[in-house]
Design an enzyme around this catalytic site. Structure first.
Site, PDB file in Angstrom:
ATOM      1  N   TYR A   1       0.895  -1.300   0.021  1.00  0.00           N
ATOM      2  CA  TYR A   1      -0.025  -0.004   0.185  1.00  0.00           C
ATOM      3  C   TYR A   1       0.849   1.235   0.005  1.00  0.00           C
ATOM      4  O   TYR A   1       0.654   2.143  -0.913  1.00  0.00           O
ATOM      5  CB  TYR A   1      -0.971  -0.032   1.298  1.00  0.00           C
TER       6      TYR A   1
ATOM      7  N   VAL B   1      -6.146   9.816   9.781  1.00  0.00           N
ATOM      8  CA  VAL B   1      -7.297  10.399   9.566  1.00  0.00           C
ATOM      9  C   VAL B   1      -8.309   9.642  10.340  1.00  0.00           C
ATOM     10  O   VAL B   1      -8.437   8.492  10.301  1.00  0.00           O
ATOM     11  CB  VAL B   1      -7.712  10.942   8.365  1.00  0.00           C
TER      12      VAL B   1
END
Length: 313
Positions: A143, A173
């Site tokens: 990723y 986040v």
């Protein structure tokens, strides 16, 4: 009034960003194939946007989506480090080839600016703290590698074709609409949802790993600042978006127990491959380039997140 495209607009960050832009009085085009995004995330604004259901790797679809837009907020991606470790090929295909399709459609249509959702995972397991943009990328998961590759394409398209691009490296986040379920759920919604249901939260590792958690409102504002930054600053530059403070998972659990008035204990299990031990951002470059400063810090953001999950679970 301008028109903006948000890829991945049914995902956690994307749907919050769509609401933010609509709140500014602008038109929004949304592209999402619901592979990780959710229909309920867009239910309250589906009739206020042009929604195109489909894959960012579909060039014909993207050519249609970019028509007449002032800028693109490219949030669409196949997220999650563990998912990428399990299936690196698909992570690469969606994240890198999908981004290349978005860039090519934008170039062909004469779209001037693309704001890319990059990731703090680019720094890998380097021990130096805080993480700053002068550090070389050292991804330790597929990723992370895919996100670094996309940063390279953003810089290359700025250099070769004059596109105005910025890559925002998000640090952990969290907030409303973040999925609390499934094997790839982020830590804060997973903790909150389990505690609200009277279940023990699961910690991978000893809980002393730390993160620079960044509430979603900060990210939406950072994207808006990036979309309106001077053209000469949009040359593929990479900037950190975070709060410049770190919190351990055990500290989160202590705070959650206090806020939710419970003494529930966590269940500790083996660390996950590809996970980083500590993360903390230097956000001084973001302030210099786009005028970003975090406005919602961790404790306040956690309270807002708890309120949302309590009302919506």
């Amino acid at each position: 009034m301008a028109k903006y495209l948000v890829t991945g607009g049914a995902g956690f960050i994307g749907c919050n960003l769509v609401r933010y832009i609509l709140g500014k009085g602008h038109d929004v085009v949304v592209v999402d194939n619901f592979s990780t995004g959710k229909r309920e995330n867009v239910a309250d604004f589906i009739d206020k946007v042009e929604f195109i259901e489909g894959d960012i790797r579909d060039r014909e679809l993207m050519d249609r989506a970019v028509k007449g837009v002032s800028a693109i907020f490219h949030e669409a991606a196949l997220g999650s480090v563990p998912r990428s470790v399990k299936d690196p090929q698909t992570s690469h295909d969606v994240n890198v080839n999908g981004t290349l399709t978005v860039l090519e459609s934008a170039r062909a249509a004469g779209v001037k600016r693309i704001i890319f959702a990059a990731s703090s995972s680019a720094y890998g397991d380097q021990e130096e703290l805080p993480k700053h943009e002068g550090m070389p990328p050292r991804p330790i998961s597929p990723y992370a590698a895919s996100k670094v590759a996309c940063e390279g394409y953003m810089r290359a398209y700025a250099a070769c074709y004059g596109l105005e691009t910025l890559s925002l490296r998000y640090f952990n986040v969290f907030g409303a609409y973040q999925d609390p379920e499934g094997p790839y759920a982020a830590v804060i919604p997973a903790f909150i949802s389990r505690i609200l249901r009277g279940q023990r939260p699961v910690v991978f590792g000893d809980g002393e790993q730390s993160r620079d958690f960044c509430y979603i409102d900060n990210v939406c504002e950072a994207n808006w600042l990036a979309a309106n930054a001077p053209a000469e600053k949009c040359d593929g530059t990479v900037i950190n978006i975070a709060c410049g403070a770190r919190t351990t998972l055990n500290e989160i659990l202590d705070l959650l127990r206090e806020l939710l008035h419970t003494d529930i204990e966590a269940e500790y299990t083996d660390p996950r491959p590809g996970d980083v031990r500590h993360s903390l951002a230097d956000v001084s470059l973001a302030k210099k380039v786009i005028g970003y400063e975090p406005r919602v810090f961790f404790a306040d953001g956690l309270r807002k997140a708890i309120d949302w999950y309590a009302a919506n679970l």
